[in-house]
Design an enzyme around this catalytic site. Structure first.
Site, PDB file in Angstrom:
ATOM      1  N   GLU A 123       2.440   1.860  -3.719  1.00 42.88           N
ATOM      2  CA  GLU A 123       0.838   2.122  -4.496  1.00 42.88           C
ATOM      3  C   GLU A 123       0.996   3.843  -3.874  1.00 42.88           C
ATOM      4  OE1 GLU A 123      -3.155   3.850  -3.777  1.00 42.88           O
ATOM      5  OE2 GLU A 123      -2.893   1.945  -2.935  1.00 42.88           O
ATOM      6  N   HIS A 124       1.145   4.339  -3.093  1.00 45.73           N
ATOM      7  CA  HIS A 124       1.070   5.948  -2.898  1.00 45.73           C
ATOM      8  C   HIS A 124       2.412   6.149  -3.629  1.00 45.73           C
ATOM      9  CE1 HIS A 124      -1.981   6.897  -0.063  1.00 45.73           C
ATOM     10  NE2 HIS A 124      -1.815   5.611   0.491  1.00 45.73           N
TER      11      HIS A 124
ATOM     12  N   HIS B 149       0.936  -1.306  -0.030  1.00 50.51           N
ATOM     13  CA  HIS B 149       0.234  -0.200   0.173  1.00 50.51           C
ATOM     14  C   HIS B 149       0.585   1.404  -0.243  1.00 50.51           C
ATOM     15  CE1 HIS B 149      -2.817   2.919   2.408  1.00 50.51           C
ATOM     16  NE2 HIS B 149      -2.987   2.800   1.253  1.00 50.51           N
TER      17      HIS B 149
END
Length: 459
Positions: free
Chosen positions: A63-64, A60
């Site tokens: 992803e950023h 996650h």
């Protein structure tokens, strides 16, 4: 490699063609000239199930980082270019994948393809300590806002940890822990990119008002020179017995507005007929105001203010049936639990009525058609079936498979799986008023749904 766009039986006339570049990138194209827009969707076969202990949340976090610039696009440029061209975009992370998507006016499709190829091929040129620290703080703040500081915010995380044992690849959720987010290094992120962000670990779908030949030429032009990578290890085995064999329980005393009963039932893997049958069962039992649990708990007994039962489909591990009941004032959880068990036992013994089957299948059909009717939704489903099941064409016939399920199959899966010895239970008890007074001012009780593990990167 390509396939002719021939409509399959049960596809509603929708078509898709498949291609593969020399570097391993799979490409799925689907024409739809109803409106002058095109959707680009890129799925990477990496999610939280690929993470190792001590580095949870890395998928996650990364992803950023994918929105923090690449070789030819600096800073927030990906957002600025897409939105400036009249498009929309985002990215999400789940247990089983990370995806990125744009919906653009047709004449701006080439821009979206170039942007996705640029960060797939050159993100490491822009990944530095500054962007790492910036996005680490963003994700930690997201965890505080969506999980740690809202009522019931960590329920999904707690139930997942109960339902999937320690050491299981699905034991932790994509958001990760604060300690692991702090521990992630820049080299961890770089190694993660080199391992998973390769064309041979991805599926690209383009859906909408497109010229397939021109689109494929653009894909070859921008993605074709990106080298593949063979260093990816397969995810750890996620298989488990069909039944938990016992009831796992945890009580949480927190500052919440009402008592709550939540439970996770172990259900069949996604992609199976049994999973579709379970979906129909949970729709009858707990989806909407016509469902059995709503009628019993909210309407008839008035012992609950909300009652829902839905499913998290998982391909690499048993799926999860998610029960969520918020009690009415003064009602104790054992009363709710007894009523739930009574309804589930009756359903297992009798099965759904013909009317319930018709209504549930119509509801699921509408939901599927809603997803497939938009270019963005169809692009996402084509990627999902390609990554998780190896065949994007399955997305176009999923509706028919749900409609083929029989009442006998629904009853069978309910009898086999919706049992007290096949669930993890979370009981929320509010902090007593005198305890709250002693602890100081109560916090913000605004409700936030923390069960959606598709963490977005919208800025």
């Amino acid at each position: 490699m390509g396939h002719t766009a021939t409509a399959h039986a049960g596809s509603g006339g929708l078509t898709a063609t498949e291609h593969r570049l020399a570097n391993g990138l799979r490409v799925v194209l689907s024409e739809d000239h109803l409106t002058p827009v095109a959707a680009v969707c890129l799925w990477y076969d990496v999610g939280s199930r690929h993470e190792v202990k001590g580095r949870t949340g890395l998928a996650h976090l990364f992803e950023h980082l994918m929105f923090q610039g690449s070789k030819n696009v600096s800073g927030n440029g990906h957002f600025e270019l897409v939105q400036g061209a009249g498009g929309s975009l985002n990215g999400t992370t789940s247990f089983e994948r990370t995806n990125y998507f744009e919906t653009m006016p047709t004449h701006q499709l080439e821009l979206a393809l170039w942007l996705e190829a640029d960060r797939m091929g050159s993100l490491l040129a822009a990944l530095d300590d500054e962007s790492m620290e910036n996005q680490r703080d963003v994700v930690k703040n997201e965890r505080r806002q969506r999980y740690d500081n809202v009522p019931y915010g960590t329920a999904f995380e707690k139930l997942t940890a109960l339902a999937y044992p320690e050491g299981h690849p699905y034991h932790h959720t994509p958001i990760g822990s604060m300690a692991d987010l702090d521990a992630a290094s820049l080299e961890d992120a770089r190694a993660f990119f080199r391992t998973y962000y390769a064309p041979n670990n991805a599926v690209l779908s383009v859906v909408g008002d497109i010229d397939p030949e021109k689109t494929l030429a653009w894909v070859e032009k921008y993605f074709g020179t990106i080298p593949g990578h063979d260093g990816k290890q397969p995810p750890r085995d996620g298989s488990l017995p069909e039944i938990m064999g016992e009831q796992l329980r945890e009580e949480v005393v927190e500052e919440v507005p009402a008592r709550a009963l939540m439970a996770a039932y172990r259900l069949p893997h996604d992609g199976t007929r049994e999973c579709d049958a379970a979906d129909v069962a949970l729709t009858v039992l707990g989806s909407g105001e016509s469902s059995r649990l709503h009628n019993r708990l909210v309407r008839r007994d008035q012992s609950a203010v909300a009652a829902g039962f839905g499913m998290l489909r998982l391909a690499g591990a048993p799926s999860m049936g998610w029960l969520d009941v918020k009690t009415s004032s003064g009602v104790e959880v054992p009363e709710i639990e007894a009523a739930v068990d009574e309804e589930l036992a009756r359903f297992a013994a009798e099965g759904p009525t013909a009317e319930e089957m018709e209504r549930a299948q119509a509801q699921l059909e509408r939901e599927w058609l809603d997803r497939l009717s938009t270019v963005a939704g169809r692009a996402d489903e084509l990627c999902r079936f390609a990554v998780l099941f190896g065949d994007p064409q399955l997305a176009l016939t999923a509706v028919q498979r749900v409609l083929d399920i029989t009442a006998e199959e629904v009853q069978a899966v309910a009898a086999a799986r919706l049992r007290p010895d096949n669930r993890a239970v979370l009981v929320y008890e509010p902090i007593a008023a005198d305890e709250t007074d002693e602890a100081g001012e109560p916090g913000d009780n605004s409700a936030t749904d923390a069960s959606d593990e598709n963490e977005g990167a919208e800025q």
